[in-house]
Design a protein around this motif. Structure first.
Motif, PDB file in Angstrom:
ATOM      1  N   VAL A 139       1.753  -4.503   0.286  1.00 52.97           N
ATOM      2  CA  VAL A 139       0.360  -4.775  -0.056  1.00 52.97           C
ATOM      3  C   VAL A 139      -0.320  -3.435  -0.316  1.00 52.97           C
ATOM      4  N   VAL A 140      -1.177  -3.409  -1.335  1.00 53.95           N
ATOM      5  CA  VAL A 140      -1.929  -2.210  -1.669  1.00 53.95           C
ATOM      6  C   VAL A 140      -3.415  -2.491  -1.488  1.00 53.95           C
ATOM      7  N   ILE A 141      -4.108  -1.547  -0.867  1.00 50.25           N
ATOM      8  CA  ILE A 141      -5.557  -1.610  -0.693  1.00 50.25           C
ATOM      9  C   ILE A 141      -6.124  -0.409  -1.436  1.00 50.25           C
ATOM     10  N   ALA A 142      -6.849  -0.669  -2.515  1.00 50.27           N
ATOM     11  CA  ALA A 142      -7.298   0.398  -3.403  1.00 50.27           C
ATOM     12  C   ALA A 142      -8.815   0.485  -3.423  1.00 50.27           C
ATOM     13  N   THR A 143      -9.317   1.703  -3.425  1.00 48.96           N
ATOM     14  CA  THR A 143     -10.738   1.911  -3.677  1.00 48.96           C
ATOM     15  C   THR A 143     -11.046   1.551  -5.121  1.00 48.96           C
ATOM     16  N   ALA A 144     -12.336   1.553  -5.449  1.00 46.68           N
ATOM     17  CA  ALA A 144     -12.702   1.337  -6.851  1.00 46.68           C
ATOM     18  C   ALA A 144     -12.058   2.393  -7.739  1.00 46.68           C
ATOM     19  N   ALA A 145     -12.022   3.645  -7.265  1.00 47.61           N
ATOM     20  CA  ALA A 145     -11.375   4.708  -8.040  1.00 47.61           C
ATOM     21  C   ALA A 145      -9.889   4.434  -8.219  1.00 47.61           C
ATOM     22  N   GLY A 146      -9.257   3.869  -7.201  1.00 51.89           N
ATOM     23  CA  GLY A 146      -7.830   3.570  -7.280  1.00 51.89           C
ATOM     24  C   GLY A 146      -7.508   2.252  -7.954  1.00 51.89           C
ATOM     25  N   SER A 147      -8.521   1.445  -8.221  1.00 55.11           N
ATOM     26  CA  SER A 147      -8.261   0.097  -8.756  1.00 55.11           C
ATOM     27  C   SER A 147      -7.593   0.079 -10.131  1.00 55.11           C
ATOM     28  N   PRO A 148      -7.779   1.079 -11.024  1.00 61.23           N
ATOM     29  CA  PRO A 148      -7.035   1.026 -12.284  1.00 61.23           C
ATOM     30  C   PRO A 148      -5.569   1.437 -12.154  1.00 61.23           C
ATOM     31  N   ARG A 153      -1.715  -2.718 -11.743  1.00 58.29           N
ATOM     32  CA  ARG A 153      -0.399  -3.073 -12.277  1.00 58.29           C
ATOM     33  C   ARG A 153       0.198  -4.283 -11.575  1.00 58.29           C
ATOM     34  N   VAL A 154      -0.228  -4.554 -10.342  1.00 59.14           N
ATOM     35  CA  VAL A 154       0.276  -5.742  -9.646  1.00 59.14           C
ATOM     36  C   VAL A 154      -0.744  -6.884  -9.670  1.00 59.14           C
ATOM     37  N   GLY A 155      -1.715  -6.806 -10.583  1.00 57.29           N
ATOM     38  CA  GLY A 155      -2.580  -7.952 -10.837  1.00 57.29           C
ATOM     39  C   GLY A 155      -4.006  -7.850 -10.383  1.00 57.29           C
ATOM     40  N   GLY A 156      -4.414  -6.733  -9.754  1.00 53.00           N
ATOM     41  CA  GLY A 156      -5.782  -6.593  -9.272  1.00 53.00           C
ATOM     42  C   GLY A 156      -6.750  -6.211 -10.378  1.00 53.00           C
ATOM     43  N   PRO A 157      -8.047  -6.469 -10.193  1.00 54.27           N
ATOM     44  CA  PRO A 157      -9.049  -6.106 -11.188  1.00 54.27           C
ATOM     45  C   PRO A 157      -9.439  -4.632 -11.092  1.00 54.27           C
ATOM     46  N   ILE A 158     -10.124  -4.135 -12.111  1.00 56.18           N
ATOM     47  CA  ILE A 158     -10.675  -2.783 -12.108  1.00 56.18           C
ATOM     48  C   ILE A 158     -12.139  -2.866 -11.694  1.00 56.18           C
ATOM     49  N   LEU A 159     -12.530  -2.065 -10.699  1.00 59.04           N
ATOM     50  CA  LEU A 159     -13.879  -2.117 -10.159  1.00 59.04           C
ATOM     51  C   LEU A 159     -14.704  -0.920 -10.630  1.00 59.04           C
ATOM     52  N   ALA A 160     -15.996  -1.143 -10.798  1.00 57.79           N
ATOM     53  CA  ALA A 160     -16.939  -0.046 -10.954  1.00 57.79           C
ATOM     54  C   ALA A 160     -17.102   0.640  -9.605  1.00 57.79           C
ATOM     55  N   PRO A 161     -17.553   1.920  -9.586  1.00 55.95           N
ATOM     56  CA  PRO A 161     -17.715   2.627  -8.307  1.00 55.95           C
ATOM     57  C   PRO A 161     -18.560   1.828  -7.320  1.00 55.95           C
ATOM     58  N   SER A 162     -18.031   1.641  -6.116  1.00 58.40           N
ATOM     59  CA  SER A 162     -18.708   0.845  -5.094  1.00 58.40           C
ATOM     60  C   SER A 162     -17.991   1.070  -3.774  1.00 58.40           C
ATOM     61  N   LYS A 163     -18.514   0.462  -2.716  1.00 58.14           N
ATOM     62  CA  LYS A 163     -17.873   0.531  -1.405  1.00 58.14           C
ATOM     63  C   LYS A 163     -16.963  -0.662  -1.171  1.00 58.14           C
TER      64      LYS A 163
END
Length: 237
Positions: A139-148, A153-163
């Motif tokens: 399992v990966v837990i990504a910040t907004a910066a890490g979301s792209p 690549r494993v199906g998560g969305p890309i987030l704008a900067p946020s908490k």
């Protein structure tokens, strides 16, 4: 020449900036200069600055889509524009283990089986609820910066900067897995089966193994301020 600008991750770019008349202080052997402004070249350099003490304004250069990064060829012009930069704030993950060890991640935190073709079971929870339990490679837990990055690549969305963070199973056993977007503070992930060796990766660095029943807890660390100038590229293109 003015106040020095720290440069991390590329000695060649430090020379280019110096030749352009910029006062430069280089980071050596992974160190981060104690300067008010830092040029961080590449994803690893941005993560190094995030883990260091201080609160500099960071200009990301050639650092991927996770932050509004400047192409290397435009770095000198971007440094000249720092006085008028807009500032984006990015959270840092404070990753605490059961033995009291604490690390920091700028991009993502991953629990993943160490051996190919091995699967384990994971639980993700918040302070108020169990979010999900699933069998997967990890399992990966990504910040907004890490979301792209890997999370996308494993199906998560890309987030704008946020908490908020993206939580995404890696190669899940389920055919229609859930992905979640949740506040960073108070998240935890644990290993529920004693079937495979599970490693903890912090910004792609192998930190340690995580034992059956052990939990990794995530909270907010000190944020990173990044500069956005005319040369900064979009995160979504």
């Amino acid at each position: 020449m003015g106040t020095p600008v720290g440069v991390v991750g590329d000695d060649g770019l430090a020379d280019v900036l110096r030749d352009a008349g910029v006062a430069v202080e280089r980071g050596r052997d992974g160190s981060v200069p104690d300067t008010d402004r830092i040029v961080a070249v590449g994803e690893d350099a941005v993560a190094s600055v995030a883990r260091a003490d201080g609160d500099p304004l960071v200009l990301p250069v050639a650092a991927g889509r996770g932050v509004r990064s400047v192409p290397r060829a435009d770095a000198a012009d971007a440094v000249s524009a720092l006085a008028d930069a807009r500032v984006e704030t990015h959270p840092v993950l404070r990753v605490a283990m059961s033995d009291g060890t604490v690390e920091q991640a700028f991009w993502d935190v991953t629990l993943v089986t160490a051996d190919a073709a091995r699967i384990s079971e994971f639980t993700v929870a918040s302070t108020t609820d169990r979010i999900g339990q699933f069998r997967a490679d990890g399992v990966v837990i990504a910040t907004a910066a890490g979301s792209p990055g890997y999370a996308h690549r494993v199906g998560g969305p890309i987030l704008a900067p946020s908490k908020q963070a993206v939580i995404a199973p890696i190669a899940p056993f389920a055919t229609d897995p859930d992905h979640w977007v949740l506040p960073v503070a108070g998240l935890s992930a644990s290993v529920e089966r004693d079937e495979a060796t599970v490693e903890l990766l912090v910004d792609d660095r192998v930190s340690r193994t995580v034992s059956y029943g052990e939990s990794v807890t995530i909270s907010l660390g000190s944020p990173v301020r990044t500069a956005v100038v005319d040369q900064s590229q979009s995160r979504f293109e």
